[in-house]
Scaffold this motif. Sequence first.
Motif, PDB file in Angstrom:
ATOM      1  N   PHE A  51       0.840  -1.187   0.000  1.00 56.79           N
ATOM      2  CA  PHE A  51       0.000   0.000   0.000  1.00 56.79           C
ATOM      3  C   PHE A  51       0.882   1.247   0.000  1.00 56.79           C
ATOM      4  O   PHE A  51       1.995   1.235   0.523  1.00 56.79           O
ATOM      5  N   TYR A 109       0.641   5.324   1.207  1.00 59.48           N
ATOM      6  CA  TYR A 109      -0.079   6.294   2.013  1.00 59.48           C
ATOM      7  C   TYR A 109       0.574   7.665   1.891  1.00 59.48           C
ATOM      8  O   TYR A 109       1.770   7.783   1.578  1.00 59.48           O
ATOM      9  N   GLN A 154       0.851  11.176   4.493  1.00 53.37           N
ATOM     10  CA  GLN A 154       0.582  11.689   5.825  1.00 53.37           C
ATOM     11  C   GLN A 154       1.070  13.124   5.930  1.00 53.37           C
ATOM     12  O   GLN A 154       2.259  13.402   5.826  1.00 53.37           O
ATOM     13  N   SER A 172      -3.449  12.016  10.388  1.00 52.16           N
ATOM     14  CA  SER A 172      -3.405  10.567  10.282  1.00 52.16           C
ATOM     15  C   SER A 172      -3.033  10.156   8.859  1.00 52.16           C
ATOM     16  O   SER A 172      -2.716  11.003   8.022  1.00 52.16           O
ATOM     17  N   LEU A 173      -3.083   8.879   8.604  1.00 53.95           N
ATOM     18  CA  LEU A 173      -2.669   8.362   7.306  1.00 53.95           C
ATOM     19  C   LEU A 173      -3.827   8.385   6.317  1.00 53.95           C
ATOM     20  O   LEU A 173      -4.962   8.052   6.671  1.00 53.95           O
ATOM     21  N   LEU A 193      -4.820   6.689   2.672  1.00 54.46           N
ATOM     22  CA  LEU A 193      -4.451   5.675   1.701  1.00 54.46           C
ATOM     23  C   LEU A 193      -4.561   6.242   0.302  1.00 54.46           C
ATOM     24  O   LEU A 193      -5.621   6.768  -0.074  1.00 54.46           O
ATOM     25  N   LEU A 214       4.373   7.074   2.591  1.00 52.62           N
ATOM     26  CA  LEU A 214       4.716   5.838   3.287  1.00 52.62           C
ATOM     27  C   LEU A 214       4.283   4.626   2.469  1.00 52.62           C
ATOM     28  O   LEU A 214       3.181   4.590   1.917  1.00 52.62           O
ATOM     29  N   PHE A 255       5.385  -0.823   8.085  1.00 53.12           N
ATOM     30  CA  PHE A 255       5.671   0.350   7.279  1.00 53.12           C
ATOM     31  C   PHE A 255       7.153   0.548   7.015  1.00 53.12           C
ATOM     32  O   PHE A 255       8.000   0.185   7.831  1.00 53.12           O
ATOM     33  N   GLY A 256       7.415   1.171   5.876  1.00 55.15           N
ATOM     34  CA  GLY A 256       8.742   1.687   5.623  1.00 55.15           C
ATOM     35  C   GLY A 256       8.954   2.973   6.388  1.00 55.15           C
ATOM     36  O   GLY A 256       8.032   3.494   7.025  1.00 55.15           O
ATOM     37  N   PRO A 257      10.177   3.514   6.328  1.00 55.34           N
ATOM     38  CA  PRO A 257      10.503   4.705   7.106  1.00 55.34           C
ATOM     39  C   PRO A 257       9.900   5.991   6.557  1.00 55.34           C
ATOM     40  O   PRO A 257       9.906   7.009   7.239  1.00 55.34           O
ATOM     41  N   ARG A 314      10.022  12.004   2.927  1.00 53.33           N
ATOM     42  CA  ARG A 314       9.544  13.364   3.209  1.00 53.33           C
ATOM     43  C   ARG A 314       9.764  14.218   1.971  1.00 53.33           C
ATOM     44  O   ARG A 314      10.906  14.457   1.566  1.00 53.33           O
TER      45      ARG A 314
END
Lengths: 116, 113
Positions: A33, A35, A37, A42-43, A45, A92, A107-109, A112
Amino acid sequence: SAVISQKPSRDICQRGTSLTIQCQVDSQVTMMFWYRQQPGQSLTLIATANQGSEATYESGFVIDKFPISRPNLTFSTLTVSNMSPEDSSIYLCSGTGAGGTWAEQFFGPGTRLTVL
Amino acid sequence: QKEVEQNSGPLSVPEGAIASLNCTYSDRVSQSFFWYRQYSGKSPELIMSIYSNGDKEDGRFTAQLNKASQYVSLLIRDSQPSDSATYLCAVMADAGNNRKLIWGLGTSLAVNP
């Protein structure tokens, strides 16, 4: 659980350009997935990345703006196209495991992104 | 519209106390429930999953699920300053091919030394 890495970890881009974010998992995952943020939020999708077929997008997100690839069970990319400052966010990638942990997302890191 | 609701906080507790975080969801057919912890500037980290009514304990964390009341909670015993983070509740409604999570907005927890 598997480990997810993302590249780049951060980037600053100019308006109108595109950025491709890579997501690599160290073992096969059933689902992936993407996302977004916003700070303090919040996240949200963006889409489910489907292996070997077109991604499934959520309402408000379209393929022309956020093309996604998933060529195999361990790798996916998200492109943010024709960027504007409103696309500045953390992106993300997540995956779900197999067997007893099939429902759990990890999740991955994150990446940004700042668009000027 | 499927929804997951959490108190935004901040919830402030003294070190060593029990922190209680609550979450309600709207879709009665929801099957799987998750609590994630997110430190500032980091990605979410899964700390608890729960699938059946009752309590599930893992170390200092206890998840509680009541499907009849559409309510899931997270208790953190002996709270530590390192528990200070945002806690996100997530609910999976469809256990089939669509494994999307519906996310709450998160509760900010501050544990004071």
